[in-house]
Design an enzyme around this catalytic site. Structure first.
Site, mmCIF file in Angstrom:
data_model
loop_
_atom_site.group_PDB
_atom_site.id
_atom_site.type_symbol
_atom_site.label_atom_id
_atom_site.label_comp_id
_atom_site.label_asym_id
_atom_site.label_seq_id
_atom_site.Cartn_x
_atom_site.Cartn_y
_atom_site.Cartn_z
ATOM 1 N N TYR A 1 4.691 2.410 6.200
ATOM 2 C CA TYR A 1 5.116 1.180 5.504
ATOM 3 C C TYR A 1 4.594 -0.085 6.182
ATOM 4 O O TYR A 1 4.092 -0.050 7.284
ATOM 5 C CB TYR A 1 6.616 1.144 5.264
ATOM 6 C CG TYR A 1 7.603 1.108 6.400
ATOM 7 C CD1 TYR A 1 7.251 0.944 7.725
ATOM 8 C CD2 TYR A 1 8.973 1.230 6.116
ATOM 9 C CE1 TYR A 1 8.207 0.903 8.732
ATOM 10 C CE2 TYR A 1 9.936 1.184 7.112
ATOM 11 C CZ TYR A 1 9.543 1.024 8.408
ATOM 12 O OH TYR A 1 10.500 0.980 9.394
ATOM 13 N N GLU A 2 4.691 -1.177 5.432
ATOM 14 C CA GLU A 2 4.102 -2.476 5.805
ATOM 15 C C GLU A 2 2.576 -2.395 5.926
ATOM 16 O O GLU A 2 1.960 -3.096 6.725
ATOM 17 C CB GLU A 2 4.709 -3.007 7.116
ATOM 18 C CG GLU A 2 6.214 -3.035 7.166
ATOM 19 C CD GLU A 2 6.854 -3.721 5.976
ATOM 20 O OE1 GLU A 2 6.171 -4.522 5.308
ATOM 21 O OE2 GLU A 2 8.034 -3.461 5.699
ATOM 22 N N GLY A 3 1.974 -1.545 5.114
ATOM 23 C CA GLY A 3 0.523 -1.353 5.148
ATOM 24 C C GLY A 3 0.186 -0.173 6.030
ATOM 25 O O GLY A 3 0.443 -0.202 7.236
#
Length: 591
Positions: free
Chosen positions: A434-436
């Site tokens: 997550y978050e890229g």
């Protein structure tokens, strides 16, 4: 039984010896003495150990439940969240103007580590709220700030960020969520978002969603994205709540880990949204929240590595298994605790040297952000931006590995749920996604961050390292164990950068093929730099490092990193320099 002890001595060393936080020429930091920080860390540690940790496994087993459009969090979570909120832990580094305490980011990330170690699922609710606070603080109107920020600071309301849709994750140009204009700053939001952490829950009375959407008729691609404040309940100007907005949770995701954090599909059906910032500049505003989240993900990875490591040490000291050799080569008569075996010690030192070095890197980057915020230091901000994907990507990759190492030290017990190691592994795994995803972080680093502002940020990092090497060249104790390995690693970084410059423009794939390896190379190198800086401080301030002390433990741990971990930059450089030829040679049918 899982236990946790706050590493207060480690935190104080980083703040007062490593950063010298009270001497940073920032007026509000001058009163941050060791007595104050010791007290705040011990208080936070007690809350985390006594309140958050006991419900961590409960949260993992129970998970969240969706009932009548509301997500019910596990037993004990509402009380624990209220305790965090009421005691002021959610407002540590927020602006005093909106009810915050105005403390440095350098302190708040250490507090975040404490709480994440003991209950990462619960901590995420507050962490995302802080991100929403930051975006509104930077881009909101005065009316929006006065309405939303006090409630977000106190966590009476929580926040989320809504980017991903079923058909698009990283490629935000494909977003379909639509924002129809009603007035200049009020829009009707329609669309579906997925993977929304803390999208719905019973911890607070209101949830403030920050939603990326497209205004019809705007520019194509990401240039047409705008950001909107979409509250669960529409607030009056005094903060009281009106009717429920047309935003509802469609379903809950069933996940590998962080079961007690609600990951939601969110449906927006002509929901009322308020423009945040300017039209068609939403991605810029959202990046404020995303960058903070990425720093937080790196800290979460350190946090889970830390608590897994602490319990590995306890197990290794208590678990008797097999005879061991003394330093003189004599085999013991009786079986010994497994900490006597070199391979177990290697595993523990891999963990300890990564955790302490990664924590130092995180707090150093946080101090750059403090300098940027308080001293308007553009160079500090630029370097922090360069290293953000490294913090997120490298620390989460290796942090996950370190939880697996803990599981391995526990042997068969590590695979049994009730011993706790499995949960740390499962909870840690999401940080790489997550978050890229970390592959995207690597592409961002090589494809964008290295070249931003003419490459001045990577040049600045190189200058800092070179200045350090020059300044400490006559410190004999530092040379062989710390300076020589750092110099060799620096050559690896420079060699790869020259390769990127020579080949990247002609053939971008030659650089992108090595992007993930370069992210690891730079992360490894930066932690080596941190260890050299810490060793220099210890040798300068202590002419004699006595045995069995905190200082000696740090020096020995640093020596291990420099001799056993940092040389990996040479291997990574060779991989990168091989380019993309083989990688790109197979056609799609050959996979």
């Amino acid at each position: 039984m899982i236990t946790y002890k706050t590493p207060v001595d480690e935190y104080n060393f980083l703040l007062h010896d490593f950063l010298k936080i009270s001497q940073q020429n920032i007026q509000s930091f001058s009163e941050l003495n060791k007595d104050f920080t010791t007290e705040i860390f011990e208080m936070a540690g007690k809350l985390a150990s006594d309140v958050l940790l006991p419900i961590n496994r409960i949260g993992d087993i129970e998970g969240c439940k969706l009932e009548n459009d509301t997500v019910i969090t596990p037993k004990g979570f509402t009380n624990a969240f209220n305790k965090l909120r009421e005691d002021g832990w959610t407002s540590v580094d927020c602006e005093k103007e909106f009810g915050g305490q105005g403390l440095p980011i350098s302190i708040s990330i250490l507090l975040g580590e404490i709480f994440s170690s003991c209950n990462i699922s619960l901590t995420i609710y507050q962490a995302l709220t802080h991100g929403a606070y930051g975006a509104i603080l930077k881009y909101g109107t005065e009316t929006q700030k006065n309405l939303y920020l006090p409630k977000l600071v106190s966590c009476e309301w929580t926040g989320t960020m809504n980017l991903t849709e079923p058909h698009c994750g990283t490629d935000l140009s494909l977003i379909r969520t639509k924002a129809e204009k009603i007035t200049n700053d009020i829009f009707s939001i329609s669309g579906q978002k997925i993977f929304i952490s803390a999208g719905e829950h019973d911890l607070t009375e209101n949830i403030i969603h920050l939603v990326l959407a497209k205004i019809p008729g705007g520019p194509k691609g990401v240039k047409g994205l705008s950001l909107f404040i979409v509250p669960k309940f529409i607030p009056n100007s005094d903060g009281s709540l009106k009717e429920r907005n047309n935003v509802k949770v469609g379903s809950l995701e069933k996940k590998m880990g962080i079961h007690a954090n609600a990951t939601c599909v969110m449906n927006y059906d002509s929901a009322t949204g308020y423009l945040l910032g300017e039209e068609h500049k939403g991605l810029q505003a959202m990046f404020t929240m995303m960058n903070e989240a990425r720093l937080g993900v790196g800290v979460q990875s350190i946090a889970l590595s830390e608590i897994a490591y602490q319990n590995s040490v306890i197990y290794a000291k208590e678990r008797i298994q097999g005879k061991s050799f003394s330093n003189e080569g004599q085999l013991s008569v009786e079986s010994k605790p497994i900490i006597n075996h070199p391979d177990v010690r290697r595993n523990l030192l891999d963990q300890k040297s990564f955790i302490e070095g990664g924590r130092a890197l995180s707090i150093w980057v946080a101090s750059l952000l403090d300098k940027s915020n308080h001293l308007m230091d553009d160079r500090a901000y630029g370097l922090a931006s360069l290293l953000t994907p490294v913090i997120k990507g490298y620390l989460s990759d290796i942090g996950f590995e370190m939880t697996v190492v803990s599981q391995q030290i526990f042997g068969g017990h590590g695979y049994i749920e009730e011993w706790g190691m499995s949960q740390f592994v499962r909870d840690s795994r999401i940080a790489m996604i997550y978050e890229g995803t970390n592959g995207i972080q690597a592409i961002d680093l090589v494809g964008r961050k290295l070249n931003s502002d003419g490459g001045k940020n990577i040049i600045y990092l190189n200058e800092l390292v070179q200045n350090f090497l020059t300044e400490h060249s006559e410190l004999e104790k530092l040379n062989n164990d710390f300076l020589v390995p750092l110099k060799e690693s620096k050559k690896n970084v420079e060699e790869v950068l020259n390769f990127f410059i020579s080949n990247g423009l002609k053939n971008p794939n030659s650089a992108l093929a090595g992007a993930s390896d370069f992210l690891h190379l730079l992360g490894n190198f930066c932690i080596g730099f941190m260890w050299a800086k810490m060793a220099a401080i210890l040798f300068k301030e202590n002419e004699i490092i006595n045995e069995n002390t905190f200082q000696e433990g740090k020096i020995l741990t640093g020596q291990y990193y420099m001799k056993n971990i940092l040389p990996k930059t040479n291997y990574l450089a060779k991989k990168i320099l091989s380019g993309d030829k083989i990688i790109m040679s197979l056609n799609t049918e050959q996979f």
